[in-house]
Design an enzyme around this catalytic site. Structure first.
Site, short mmCIF file in Angstrom:
data_model
loop_
_atom_site.label_atom_id
_atom_site.label_comp_id
_atom_site.label_asym_id
_atom_site.label_seq_id
_atom_site.Cartn_x
_atom_site.Cartn_y
_atom_site.Cartn_z
N SER A 290 0.87 -0.99 0.01
CA SER A 290 0.27 -0.09 -0.08
C SER A 290 1.23 1.42 -0.14
O SER A 290 1.75 1.74 -1.26
CB SER A 290 -0.85 0.01 0.93
N LYS A 294 4.81 2.18 -1.87
CA LYS A 294 5.12 3.63 -2.71
C LYS A 294 6.95 4.28 -2.54
O LYS A 294 7.15 4.34 -3.30
CB LYS A 294 4.20 4.96 -2.61
N HIS A 431 -7.86 -5.63 -0.63
CA HIS A 431 -6.36 -4.69 -0.41
C HIS A 431 -5.17 -5.24 0.55
O HIS A 431 -6.13 -5.69 1.50
CB HIS A 431 -6.49 -3.28 -0.02
#
Length: 454
Positions: A290, A294, A431
């Protein structure tokens, strides 16, 4: 007799009415189920969308002046150009390695996890003072598990969401004293948190996403640190962030951002792992899920010491292409989390499809090192199609540099990974990080990270 006949007729008629009512009822239920299924499909129209490479996607192999990167020998020039671009326009500036930084090993247990691992816990003290913790100075606590049966194993390093103590019920893990949210929606049950602090009941609550013993049994060490040791991940949290230790970097549109701070902290953990004699510090994988995915991508992009990068559902600002305008957008990120990226990035709100740069160029900064991008079919916020396109769009750079990229041009079926120097899968589910994800990541690391393998 007539009375009995009439009674039987009435009873039969009543039974028929009951049967008709049941039949109608079942039909209504069936119609409701079908309608609900149709509604569910309508609320997730992107699930079956086939990925299409966006037009006018910026080319990592073209210099800013429009000239091509003609030979691999010129790639370092373009790489520097890209790092400067993304530093100024998206991630912001980062400090170097602090000259006063010191490592304090405060726990070393060679019989952890039933004797199969050595547990290390290290305070990384950015100002170098042993009493840094007591005065609240900038520091992070690094937790490392090393398999006892493997000499100097490679390491998988990643930040965790809710505290080192949450990844395993091991009572020897130091409890975090940092702020923690009291509820986190469907991702995890945080009822163990009291007054925004962890309690002993929080031990191991996130172990499903961190299969420590499976990783150890696979011949890898695992290193992790709590994201809020680095930055509180709140709009009002600058004073609690390590960013506040470098106030000069808070100035200007290219200010030190939270995503950059997490990436920077991963590099500082790598500083320790490089000098740790229990592990192979030359083969450390940057892992993240998640928003922390990044950060793992930016860590791998800016620090070539990372041997490989694994991005699990990192979405916008991670592995997905902004030009594929689905899922989370730039404006949504900059509105909900205005501190994630630098101030200059806000000028691109609403301009996803016309950005002068995109994430395929960030992924190119990892090339030709191994890269794995994992998606989930129901995670439309992260946009699995856009993440696949990121893997596909970076492949020409890998090939240009004499390596191999993604081994397919077609979006693979669900739960059918494509393993390669650039690897990709989209799995069933939402997710999260699952056992299926870790099975693929460990296969990938066995093939492309372990010394002696390709």
């Amino acid at each position: 007799m007539g009375f009995m006949k009439r009674s039987l007729m009435r009873a039969g008629s009543s039974m028929i009415r009951t049967l008709i009512a049941v039949a109608v009822s079942r039909s209504v239920i069936a119609l409701c189920v079908l309608s609900a299924a149709a509604l569910l499909a309508q609320t997730n129209p992107d699930q079956d969308r086939q990925p299409v490479m966006p037009a006018h996607l910026p080319d990592a192999l073209t210099f800013a002046d429009g000239s091509p990167v003609a030979t691999p020998a010129r790639w370092p020039e373009r790489r520097k150009e890209l790092i400067d671009l993304f530093t100024k326009q998206m991630y912001g500036r980062m400090p170097g390695r602090p000259s006063e930084m010191r490592f304090k090993v405060y726990d070393l247990d060679r019989h952890a996890l039933g004797g199969k691992a050595t547990r290390e816990q290290i305070s990384i003290l950015f100002r170098g003072r042993p009493h840094d913790r007591s005065i609240g100075g900038p520091h992070i606590d690094l937790l490392v598990y090393v398999p006892n049966r493997v000499k100097r194993p490679p390491v998988i390093l990643g930040l965790n969401f809710w505290g080192n103590e949450t990844i395993n019920p091991d009572p020897g893990i130091r409890m975090s004293d940092r702020w923690i949210e009291s509820s986190a929606g469907p991702s995890i049950d945080l009822s163990c948190v009291k007054n925004n602090r962890a309690t002993s009941a929080c031990r191991g609550i996130d172990q499903g996403r961190w299969p420590v013993e499976r990783i150890i049994d696979g011949g890898f060490a695992l290193a992790t640190e709590y994201r809020r040791d680095v930055d509180p991940d709140r709009q009002d949290g600058f004073g609690e962030s390590i960013r506040s230790a470098w106030p000069d970097l808070a100035q200007g549109g290219d200010n030190f951002s939270t995503i950059a701070a997490w990436a920077w902290a991963m590099s500082r953990s790598l500083d320790y792992l490089e000098q740790d004699r229990l592990v192979d510090g030359r083969h450390v994988v940057a892992f993240g899920w998640s928003r922390l995915g990044k950060a793992a991508i930016w860590a791998g992009a800016t620090d070539p010491r990372f041997a490989a990068v694994i991005s699990n559902e990192s979405g916008a600002g991670g592995a997905k292409l902004f030009h594929d305008v689905h899922g989370e957008t730039i404006q949504q990120i900059n509105t909900r989390f205005p501190y994630w990226f630098c101030g200059n990035f806000k000028q691109y709100n609403g301009r996803d499809a016309e950005l002068p740069f995109d994430q395929n160029e960030v992924l190119a900064l990892i090339a030709p090192r191994p890269l794995y991008i994992g998606s989930a079919i129901l995670d439309q916020n992260a946009n699995p199609q856009g993440e696949f396109l990121g893997a596909l769009a970076v492949t020409p750079v890998y090939r240009f540099l004499g390596s191999t990229g993604l081994a397919t041009t077609a979006w693979p079926p669900v739960d059918q990974p494509v393993l390669g120097r650039v690897a990709y899968h989209v799995r069933h589910g939402e997710h999260s990080v699952t056992a299926f994800d870790w099975e693929q990541y460990l296969r990938f690391c066995n093939t492309y990270v372990k010394p002696g393998n390709r």
